[in-house]
Design a protein around this motif. Structure first.
Motif, PDB file in Angstrom:
ATOM      1  N   LYS A 192       0.850  -1.425   0.015  1.00 33.55           N
ATOM      2  CA  LYS A 192      -0.393  -0.206   0.083  1.00 33.55           C
ATOM      3  C   LYS A 192       0.660   1.124  -0.111  1.00 33.55           C
ATOM      4  CE  LYS A 192      -4.359  -1.794   2.531  1.00 33.55           C
ATOM      5  NZ  LYS A 192      -5.087  -1.857   3.747  1.00 33.55           N
ATOM      6  N   LEU A 195       2.509   2.290  -3.752  1.00 37.58           N
ATOM      7  CA  LEU A 195       1.352   2.280  -4.151  1.00 37.58           C
ATOM      8  C   LEU A 195       1.641   4.356  -4.098  1.00 37.58           C
ATOM      9  CD1 LEU A 195      -1.691   0.239  -4.253  1.00 37.58           C
ATOM     10  CD2 LEU A 195       0.252   0.617  -5.846  1.00 37.58           C
ATOM     11  N   ASP A 198       4.616   5.758  -4.928  1.00 37.86           N
ATOM     12  CA  ASP A 198       5.197   5.612  -6.656  1.00 37.86           C
ATOM     13  C   ASP A 198       3.883   6.965  -7.370  1.00 37.86           C
ATOM     14  OD1 ASP A 198       6.196   3.076  -7.235  1.00 37.86           O
ATOM     15  OD2 ASP A 198       5.047   2.133  -7.740  1.00 37.86           O
TER      16      ASP A 198
END
Length: 425
Positions: A192, A195, A198
């Protein structure tokens, strides 16, 4: 005089459970291995050569065909063997470095601050552990614990080039590792969090090291802030002190099959209490209360569901397995109900204290000195001759309800009758 910059090493066993199995099965040196959870449920460990074919957590009954197809050997979990091998590895490491933090069953941090010849020491640790235990390890060395984790990851990932030891105290080597490591491999960054990172353009460990720590703290947490600072070379995490005595001790297991009668459940509870009381005495504690729970399976829609527990006050703080077992087994009569298929039992020791930490009145009963001596003898015998050699009479030898471990290896280091034998022709 300026303060010396800290240096940490992370020593991590390679595919630990699988490596333990291979130590005593040299014929499996080049055979892929998986280890299964309790009752042979799902995959909890894989050797490096099994990872391309089997995912962590896959149910065993669903992958039997894949195991046969790729020649992968499955083992039931043998925690007695793994625990004993872990103690041997950790004792070797502790003898070679100034200070150690045992982080898990298969990895430990070491403080190498002020020590020279770090690469040679890393190779020496690796060779000594392999020679004395047969367990291969990777060694990562750096100025922070997070970087040491990353160095260890690199040592394993590029083992043919690194020889299993990577030292990134040199800034040039550190930066190469940071640039060539995905941020998902950084200690503490889960799926998580990856993400979220990113989305901020943070793809590599180097990106995270260069990110503004205060922004990370505001957006996520102080944990990610410390991670970024550690990647940048600022040590935020020290070697932990030994854990204090536990305030609760729990022992629970799934039965190897559903139980409908009270007697085998009593046997199971007595067995779990025997193990819990050993842990209690190992940390030199006494117990004031016992909690006992039983339950059915909770996921089969065709089975009636039931769960219940009860707390029992003991007459005095104790670590006597006999009194603890009597209390726990007796409590089952109050919560057992006929007509259910029970799948699990649990015992929990509560309100733990050290001898002398509690205050009794003048007329209160306390644990007899004789009981303390009996328990000391029991533990000495079981340490010398193997766990379960001496036990309370309510603990059976080979119970029908025991966990399914049809593919378990022998306890080569903890049971005399499982020692290797050499046949002479």
């Amino acid at each position: 005089m300026s303060k010396q910059k800290p240096i940490f090493a992370l020593i991590d066993c390679n595919s630990f459970y699988a490596s333990c199995e291979r130590v005593f099965r040299p014929d499996l040196a080049k055979v892929p291995i998986v280890v299964l959870s309790n009752n042979d449920g799902c995959v909890i460990a894989r050797s490096y050569d099994a990872k391309p074919f089997i995912k962590m957590g896959e149910p065993y009954f669903q992958i039997k065909h894949k195991l046969r197809q790729h020649g992968i050997v499955a083992f039931s979990s043998n925690y007695a063997l793994y625990g004993d091998m872990s103690e041997r590895v950790m004792s070797l490491i502790e003898a070679m470095v100034p200070a150690v933090e045992v982080y898990s069953i298969d990895e430990a941090f070491a403080d190498l601050t002020g020590i020279g010849g770090l690469d040679a020491l890393g190779r020496q640790i690796r060779a000594q552990v392999l020679r004395c235990t047969g367990i291969p390890v990777g060694v990562g060395i750096a100025h922070t614990k997070t970087l040491a984790k990353l160095a260890n990851y690199t040592a394993k990932r590029l083992q043919s080039q690194t020889g299993g030891v990577v030292n990134i105290t040199d800034p040039v080597k550190r930066d190469w590792v940071l640039r060539n490591t995905d941020v998902a491999e950084v200690w503490g960054v889960g799926r998580k969090m990856k993400l979220h990172l990113d989305a901020m353009g943070i793809k590599s460990a180097m990106d995270l090291a260069k990110a503004d720590p205060w922004t990370l703290r505001k957006k996520f947490s102080v944990v990610i802030e410390k991670t970024a600072r550690e990647l940048g070379g600022t040590s935020c995490l020290e070697l932990d002190e030994p854990d204090p005595p536990k305030q609760e001790i729990c022992c629970s297991r799934m039965f190897g099959k559903r139980l409908t009668e009270l007697q085998p459940i009593k046997e199971a509870v007595a067995t779990y209490m025997m193990r819990a009381s050993e842990k209690l005495r190992a940390q030199n504690s006494l117990c004031k209360k016992v909690r006992v729970c039983i339950r059915t399976g909770m996921f089969n829609p065709e089975e009636a569901k039931y769960a219940n527990g009860v707390i029992v006050d003991l007459p005095y703080p104790t670590n006597d397995a006999r009194l603890l077992t009597q209390a726990a087994v007796g409590a089952l009569d109050r919560i057992f109900r006929v007509g259910f298929k029970y799948s699990k039992a649990e015992v929990m020791l509560l309100n733990l204290c050290l001898p002398g930490e509690y205050t009794d009145d003048l007329f209160a009963t306390s644990q007899p000195a004789e009981a303390t001596r009996v328990m000391a003898v029991l533990d000495q015998i079981n340490v010398r001759w193997g766990q379960g050699t001496l036990r309370t009479a309510s603990v059976p030898m080979d119970p029908e309800w025991d966990m399914r471990r049809e593919m378990m290896s022998q306890s080569f280091t903890t049971k005399l009758n499982h020692l290797w034998t050499v046949a002479c022709k």
